[in-house]
Structure formats: C-alpha cells, structure tokens
Design a protein around this motif. Sequence first.
Motif, PDB file in Angstrom:
ATOM      1  N   ASP B  59      86.744 -32.299 -16.353  1.00 26.71           N
ATOM      2  CA  ASP B  59      87.690 -33.377 -16.620  1.00 26.71           C
ATOM      3  C   ASP B  59      86.845 -34.577 -17.058  1.00 26.71           C
ATOM      4  O   ASP B  59      85.676 -34.415 -17.392  1.00 26.71           O
ATOM      5  N   GLY B  60      87.424 -35.740 -17.092  1.00 31.44           N
ATOM      6  CA  GLY B  60      86.670 -36.892 -17.590  1.00 31.44           C
ATOM      7  C   GLY B  60      85.519 -37.288 -16.688  1.00 31.44           C
ATOM      8  O   GLY B  60      84.594 -37.973 -17.109  1.00 31.44           O
ATOM      9  N   SER B 103     100.702 -29.522 -22.261  1.00 28.31           N
ATOM     10  CA  SER B 103     100.897 -30.929 -21.932  1.00 28.31           C
ATOM     11  C   SER B 103     101.830 -31.008 -20.745  1.00 28.31           C
ATOM     12  O   SER B 103     102.776 -30.231 -20.618  1.00 28.31           O
ATOM     13  N   THR B 112     101.654 -38.689 -18.208  1.00 27.69           N
ATOM     14  CA  THR B 112     101.412 -37.465 -18.959  1.00 27.69           C
ATOM     15  C   THR B 112      99.983 -36.970 -18.751  1.00 27.69           C
ATOM     16  O   THR B 112      99.095 -37.752 -18.431  1.00 27.69           O
ATOM     17  N   GLY B 113      99.792 -35.686 -18.923  1.00 26.99           N
ATOM     18  CA  GLY B 113      98.466 -35.095 -18.822  1.00 26.99           C
ATOM     19  C   GLY B 113      98.329 -33.949 -19.805  1.00 26.99           C
ATOM     20  O   GLY B 113      99.276 -33.593 -20.512  1.00 26.99           O
ATOM     21  N   LEU B 114      97.137 -33.403 -19.878  1.00 29.10           N
ATOM     22  CA  LEU B 114      96.892 -32.282 -20.788  1.00 29.10           C
ATOM     23  C   LEU B 114      95.864 -31.363 -20.158  1.00 29.10           C
ATOM     24  O   LEU B 114      94.891 -31.829 -19.561  1.00 29.10           O
ATOM     25  N   VAL B 133      90.716 -30.507 -18.190  1.00 27.92           N
ATOM     26  CA  VAL B 133      91.910 -31.130 -17.611  1.00 27.92           C
ATOM     27  C   VAL B 133      91.870 -32.641 -17.819  1.00 27.92           C
ATOM     28  O   VAL B 133      90.877 -33.284 -17.488  1.00 27.92           O
ATOM     29  N   SER B 134      92.939 -33.192 -18.404  1.00 27.86           N
ATOM     30  CA  SER B 134      93.120 -34.648 -18.412  1.00 27.86           C
ATOM     31  C   SER B 134      94.205 -34.957 -17.406  1.00 27.86           C
ATOM     32  O   SER B 134      95.360 -34.579 -17.591  1.00 27.86           O
ATOM     33  N   LEU B 137      97.597 -40.285 -16.274  1.00 27.83           N
ATOM     34  CA  LEU B 137      97.054 -41.623 -16.111  1.00 27.83           C
ATOM     35  C   LEU B 137      97.674 -42.289 -14.896  1.00 27.83           C
ATOM     36  O   LEU B 137      98.868 -42.233 -14.691  1.00 27.83           O
ATOM     37  N   PRO B 139      99.153 -45.197 -13.046  1.00 27.66           N
ATOM     38  CA  PRO B 139      99.755 -46.417 -13.576  1.00 27.66           C
ATOM     39  C   PRO B 139      99.543 -47.645 -12.706  1.00 27.66           C
ATOM     40  O   PRO B 139     100.102 -48.685 -12.991  1.00 27.66           O
ATOM     41  N   ALA B 140      98.779 -47.558 -11.645  1.00 26.39           N
ATOM     42  CA  ALA B 140      98.657 -48.708 -10.746  1.00 26.39           C
ATOM     43  C   ALA B 140      98.023 -49.896 -11.459  1.00 26.39           C
ATOM     44  O   ALA B 140      97.175 -49.736 -12.329  1.00 26.39           O
ATOM     45  N   SER B 141      98.464 -51.091 -11.089  1.00 25.64           N
ATOM     46  CA  SER B 141      97.906 -52.292 -11.700  1.00 25.64           C
ATOM     47  C   SER B 141      96.487 -52.536 -11.207  1.00 25.64           C
ATOM     48  O   SER B 141      95.639 -53.003 -11.946  1.00 25.64           O
ATOM     49  N   ILE B 142      96.225 -52.257  -9.945  1.00 24.50           N
ATOM     50  CA  ILE B 142      94.865 -52.357  -9.417  1.00 24.50           C
ATOM     51  C   ILE B 142      94.653 -51.232  -8.416  1.00 24.50           C
ATOM     52  O   ILE B 142      95.616 -50.644  -7.916  1.00 24.50           O
TER      53      ILE B 142
END
Lengths: 530, 530
Positions: B59-60, B103, B112-114, B133-134, B137, B139-142
């Motif tokens: 993954d990343g 996806s 979303t992911g991939l 694997v991605s 994301l 979504p938390a602001s911090i």
Amino acid sequence: MSVVEVSSGIDGKAELDCPGEVPAGLIEAFDAYESALLANDVAVLDDLFAPGESTVRGDGTNLLIGHEAIAGFRSGRSVIPTRRVAKILVRPIAPGAALLMASTRNPATGATGLQSQLWQQIDGAWKVTAAHVSLPLKPASIDSTIWRVVGAPLVAPAENGPLDGKTVAVKDLFAIRHHTIGAGNPTWLNEQTPQEQHAPAIQNLLDAGAAITGIAHTDEFAYSLAGQNTHYGTPPNPAVPGAISGGSTSGPASAVALGQVTIGLGTDTAGSIRVPASYQGLVGLRTTHGCVSASGVHPLAPSFDTVGWLTRDAATSLQVADVLLPESTSSAAERTLVLPTVEALATPDVAAACAERRTELVAAGILPALHEADLPLAVLETWFAAFRTVQAHEAWQSDGAWIEAHPGALGPDVAGRFALAAQVTDDEAAAARAVLAEARRHLRELLDGAVLVLPSSAGGAPARDASPAQVESERAGTLRLTCLSGLAGAPALSLPLLRTADGRPAGLCLVGAPGTDRDLLQLAISGGLA
Amino acid sequence: MSVVEVSSGIDGKAELDCPGEVPAGLIEAFDAYESALLANDVAVLDDLFAPGESTVRGDGTNLLIGHEAIAGFRSGRSVIPTRRVAKILVRPIAPGAALLMASTRNPATGATGLQSQLWQQIDGAWKVTAAHVSLPLKPASIDSTIWRVVGAPLVAPAENGPLDGKTVAVKDLFAIRHHTIGAGNPTWLNEQTPQEQHAPAIQNLLDAGAAITGIAHTDEFAYSLAGQNTHYGTPPNPAVPGAISGGSTSGPASAVALGQVTIGLGTDTAGSIRVPASYQGLVGLRTTHGCVSASGVHPLAPSFDTVGWLTRDAATSLQVADVLLPESTSSAAERTLVLPTVEALATPDVAAACAERRTELVAAGILPALHEADLPLAVLETWFAAFRTVQAHEAWQSDGAWIEAHPGALGPDVAGRFALAAQVTDDEAAAARAVLAEARRHLRELLDGAVLVLPSSAGGAPARDASPAQVESERAGTLRLTCLSGLAGAPALSLPLLRTADGRPAGLCLVGAPGTDRDLLQLAISGGLA
C-alpha cells in the motif's frame, strides 16, 4: 536484492527484486516513463500507456478507463511529483507481460508511495496496460486551503441539545470567543485581537449541542463567488476533482463535502452559500434576510448579508434551522414560479436540466402547479445593477478604510472589485436604493404563495485553470440568478438535483417568500429531494 | 459494463468491466477473498495468496514481500474494512493470469479505495501473486490522537529570526496566549480559562521566527511514558506501525516523526522526551535542569521537570538550543563513561547494540576513550526509589487536590500512579531528598569531564496490544536508565542509532555534565550521528 541504475531513483539507483530474469527492455521503458513523469512530458507519458479503451489507471480516488480518459487527466495535472523510486519489484507473468511495482519516497518529507504497472509488449514495445498509484501520504497536519484553525473540537458544546454530535466548520467571518476573525486576509488577521463573545449564531449552535470543529476559509472579505483565495489557496471540490470550490463560504463547503464536519456555517450576500452548494453537490440554505442575527459577523453588505449553512442532507439543515430560525409564519406554496427569461441566463445544459427536473417534481406532486411569470431582462438588469451598486457601496463602507490603509494587501481579483466599489457615490447608492425598494416589492408579490424554482448557479464548477473569461461569464450569469433572493430578502435553498452535460453537479434552487425557510426544507425532505 | 453478483458488492452487486471473456473461476476466487476479508478469516486469506517468497502486497506505506511477511501483517490486523466493492475490472493477460482491479466505497462515509490483484492459476487454483491496496481516504480534519488544536499556523512568529520557517508542535502543558492548557485530561481542560501570556519558552521560539502549528497531546498530567492517553487515544508511531508512540511528549513526537512539524516542544521529568525519541527514531534533548524556564508550564515534579524538544535531526535541535539555552560553560568530554550494571537493565539486544555502537564511535574518534565505572545495582535501586518517591510526592502536590476533587476523571493507569503518590508522606519525601542529594553529588562527580553513553530506553516501542506485564517490564527497565540524568540534573540527548533484534528503533543516549547540552549536540553533528 540487487541494485539497478535508473535516473528516477534515489541518487540514480533503486533496489531491484525479481525472481528470475528481468524481461529485456522493461526497466528501460519504466525509467523512460519515470523520467517523463518527473519532467511532466505528457507526450511521452501518453505514448507509454497502451492505446485503446481497456487501458486503466486508478488511485484511491479516481479510476480512469481508456487511454483518452487517462490522457485527459494527465493534461489537466499541474503538480509534478518530487518523489524518487526506492525499490522496483518485477514479476514476469508470461512472455511479453510483467507486473512492475515501484515503491517511492519523497526525500524531503520521507513520505512513501507505491505504483503498480502491468506492462505488456505491443508490437514489440513495452506499454502500460494498467496502473495503480498510491500517492505519497500527505504529512500535513491540516488542509490549510480549507482550515485556518481546527480543534478536536476547537470549541466544545455548551449544553446537550438537538445538535448533539454535530460538528461545525465556521466561515472565518464569525466571532468565536478567544479567537480572531481572519476574513480571508492574512494582513487583516494579523491586526485582530481575540473576540470576547461568540456571535449569537455560534452561541446558539453551541447551546444546542453542536461542537465547533474549526475556522474555515472565506474568500477575501467574502467578496467573491469562486473560492480561490490568493493567500490560502483553493479548497478541494471533492465532487469535481480539479474544479474550484465555489465561495465565498469555500472552506466550510469543502469541509462538509469531505465529511470532516456535518455543518458548514457561512454567509450569503449574493450567493456565497448557494454557489459552493451548487458546485459541490451540497444542500445550502440562505435564510430570510434578518431572521438570523448577523451580529458578531464581519459584514460585507448589510442590506443583503444573511447567515446560512451547508449540509450533506436536508434533514440536518432543518435541524440547524430549528435552532437558528424563528417559527415559519407562512402556509405552503400554491404555485411553482418559473421565470423563463432569468433561467435562460444559465448554461443551456443546466437550464434544460432545471426545466426537466422541475416538470418531474410537479408531475410527482412534490411541487405545486407551474406558473410562468414574465420578468423582462431589461428590468432584471436594472435591478441587478442596483443590487451591485448598493452591495459595492456597503462593501466599501465595511472594509474600505482598512483597504485604503493597506495597499497591496488584497489579491488582484478582490482588490479590483473593491477599487470599483470605492467609486460608487452616495448619490448613486441612494438612487439604487430606490430601485431596490421597487424590486423588493415586485418580487415579494411574485413570491407570495409561490416557490420560485431556478438553477442555483449558471453552470457547474469551472476548472481551477479555466480562463478568466470563462470564470467571469459563469459568474455574471450566476449573479443574475442569485440576486433575486437577495433583492427580495427571501430564503433560498440549493438542492443537489442537477447535472451539467459533462456530469458536474449543479444546484436546483427553491426561493420562497420571506419567512418560509423551513417550509422549503420540509418540502425537500417530504419530497425525498435531499 | 455489465453487473456481476458478488457478496462483497454494494447490495450484493458490482459493475464488471472486461474486454473479452472473464477467465473461469476468477470472480468466484475474488469473491471468496473479499468475503474472507470482511469476516477477517485469516486462514482463507492466507490460502488465497500464493505461497513463496515472491508474493507481494503493498500500500502507500508498506511493501511486504513473501507469503510469510504478508500473513504476519494480516494476523496483526484488527480493523476490518467496511467498504464494499463498487466496480471490478478484469484484464486477462495470458492463460491462467489476469489483473483484477476493484474500486471500493464505504457506504457510510463515501470514502473510496482501490485494490489491484494479479491472479495466477497455480495447480489449477487461482491465487493472488501480487496485490496493491489504496485504503479509503480518511476524511478527518485532523488526527485527534496527535492534536488538540492545529492552525495554519495557530500562532504566527513574532519576529524574523534563526528559526524562520520552523514549525512547532507544543505539548499540552505549555501556556499559549488565548489558549487553555489541557494537560491530557478533558475534564481538566473543561475547567481552564485561556492563558494571558505565553510561557517564556513559547515566546522565545516565536521571537526567533518559529510558528506554533498546534497543541499536541500529552499523557495525562505527563505522568506516563507510554503515550496511551485513555481519552484521546494513542498517536501513531510511523517508525513502528502498530506500536505505541512513547510519552508523555507523545503528540509532539508523532507530529515530528510524520513531518507535520519540525520541532516538538515538550517536557522530560523521567524520560518524557527521550522515550518517544527512542521509540520513534527521533533526536530528543532533555536539557540541564533549570536552564530553560519552566514558567508557564504545568508542573509534574519540579525537582526533575525540564523543558526539552524533539526533532528529526541534530542540526535543528541545535538551532532550538541556540534560542532557548544559555551558552555552554564546559569544555569537551575526555571520557566516555560506561555503567555496565545499569545498561544490563536494557533488553539484551538493545544493550548489545549500544555496546557495539559505542565501541565503533570510540574507534572512529567520535567519542573519547571508554571509562567503565561501577554503580552497584543496590545503590541504583536506592537512588531510583528516592527519585520515584520525590517525583510522586511532588506530582501529588501539583495535581492531587484537583484529582481528589474529580474522582473518576483519570484513566486507570495514571489514576493508579497518583493513588500511590497520594500515600507518600512528607517524612518519606524528606528522607528521599537526602538520598537524592547524595546521588546528585556522586553522579555529577562521575559526569565531570565525561559523557555517559547508554540506551535511551530498555527496548524498542512495545506493540499497542502488548500485555500490561510486557509494558510494565519495559517501563521498569527504562526508568532506571532515564532516572540518572534526572538525578544529576544533567542534559541527555537521545539519538536514533540503535535497533532492536526485530528492527525497531531505539535511542543511544548521551548524558553530559550539567550545562553541556550544546556540546552533546555538537558532538552528534560533528560525528555525523543524526
């Protein structure tokens, strides 16, 4: 593991892992691709991806299918990665086919990424037929295009209440105790002292159980509809990657769209709630003028300024309305008002989508019967000119003294708007106010017992790199659509019900008689519209 | 595009895109994999990945090579994804080989992911030979495990200076004007009023050009070395995914390690800078007692409390030292002091790594000649007991009244520590202070003209789910290593130079005579150590 020399590697080298023989020419093709990527040589990149409809490129956000879609994405990309290849894994699959996975690292930040490519030989040349990219993790503590300050939360709820569990991104115009107001301009911000009291709208939300997550960006002094703040950047528009966010309630809108908060609190003078709602597929309510206190909110043009909010659904918007708005005073609308001359100012695709959707909603009994009224464009232009004149005059009264004292502090776009505003004379403003009174009387007559349905914006969100002419054209049309509720002092609800021809969201706007804010939300909820 | 029925799809369905025929059995194998993933059926997942050393999953962040490494990762994973498969792309490559890209979407958040998988038939059965694997994301602001409040910046620099461009994460014990001190406890936080002045350390950093990015978490009242705050969670340790961060300067350490800031400002009473530095591979300086004002810093045990900071390199640490510390008064060390009995309290792998590294550094002329001294364990235990007694007595003086008034407000671990602290009598504390004076005299004699080199912590970062006994054992050893500089009031610099047997970072600690803080940093820089 061996080491291979590639120009895109760290110091020109990368580790190589391959069971057996590396297919001839593969590393060279990969390195050509990487070198082109770091140089943003789009032609080479396009050539190294296999032609045809089944070539695919995906990351965590987007999945692009077909060479054309991938090339289109690439041509719109302006940020070039600075990462280097640390490790290359090759997995030969069959003659002329291999999977190549490359882990990358940004030497400056240490951020890591991964890309996988299926390479296949086509007519003897290696081409990528499928790619999967994990971008280096962004190490930023916050997205500073959206936020100026964020907490977990920044301000805790004062009481339990109907908004328990809800979180708010506050446009950087509202007074929050112990925090400064930034108004979208860092020079201004630097001179402010912390507020001693919350603005009433903030206090009411906290008393109802909501938490303030943070202070989110506005266009400078709220005098723009684009969301492109010169100093802080353009917040992302998750509904249309690569497009502007819309503004001036730009930061709160993006925070809502990204799921970072449930409520974006902002203001709407000439569309600053409705336009980002329209561009990002959100529910946005501009309230009846004067119904929510604008005390403690930095003004733009008090004759038109309203407090409003963005949410992802109408039910949440109604919960906020129940806290911030007085009881609705009116009965349900009996007519769906259509102003054909006005909506013809939208782009043809959005105008058509609006008409089609409206017809469906009337047919389904969700909207009352259609009623067309004639508003000659010459009349609209007179009204709009008066709106702009008074807005400009008041904007200069709000911020002119500070702007004069700080030459060069504003971005060019907003600076130009204020420069024009400075030239409006008191006499011109007085004359325009007489026109406004007539417009308000006329529009309130039309809205009595009616709900006006029209597009929230002239089109969908323009691309970030759209030409100034395109942006200005979109803006000119949008302002003529949005000014009507400002002229009437009437509530306007933008619902994510339309699409442009190329699939971008656009808002369907319901404008009701003053005081019918909650009726509009009830209509959206009972009709299952948002 | 057609639709295929898969149990992991949205409502049991996913879109399917494949040029030509989908290889027989592939979708079934994919769906078996997905179903096992959503059920965290590790045995099935392991079976569907190809055996052997060339199977890969990335993954990343991490790239795992070999079936065993992948299975190990999987067995340690406890969070099961809730996303569903929206679209499946199949690209047949050769007989018995196909790339499958899926996806995914989280129906609750829209994230979303991939995932891409190379499937190959082995003995007639489809197996994954490579996966990418991605993750959806976030979504938390911090990251609220790291931060309580973040700005862009939270406090701008007051002047230009040598720290221009540097950013600071401040441990939530320091006074920042207009902000409250949270001390790692939300009940406490809720009762605080904003500070009227910056702590001197904060003011000095701002005057030198640094910006305060935000307020980062501490263990409750700084009375822990783990970083596992009951209320706010455990910040990530990017150097050892799945391990604790170390504390009590936990949030600033993670913010530095992730590249979100350049400087983590904290405190060190019994290791609260050195332990997170050790666990996360950072440079951490505990300063000479009394050299940096602790005014405006919520105290734990003033006899030992010091201000300190974490950075990714020694040069930045020295830049901070030049701003916050007085001139060094001493000359260079002439001896490398070794205390074999003390470092035998570290885990065998870390003790061995320390000895080996130290020998190398002496051989390279970076450290002066070795000098072993005998510190009998019985003596160390007496000193350590006195340290703990006085620390506890002072901690109760700092926070006891508030803790008594707020039963149940603390997490169990820290509550237990304070409960013991409450029982220390004034007489016991006075007796312990007599021992401390003797220990200080003795240690300062040993440190005169010497640099003591020992491990910063007994081991590497324990896993988040390590047993309490494991954590306590690590803690007990660490405290006996870290207390020496506290007893001496001496500076201690943790450098990321060691590794545990399984590859986790651990710190090599240099302890100098009081006042030699900058000499230690100079030694690290000129020796190229960090």
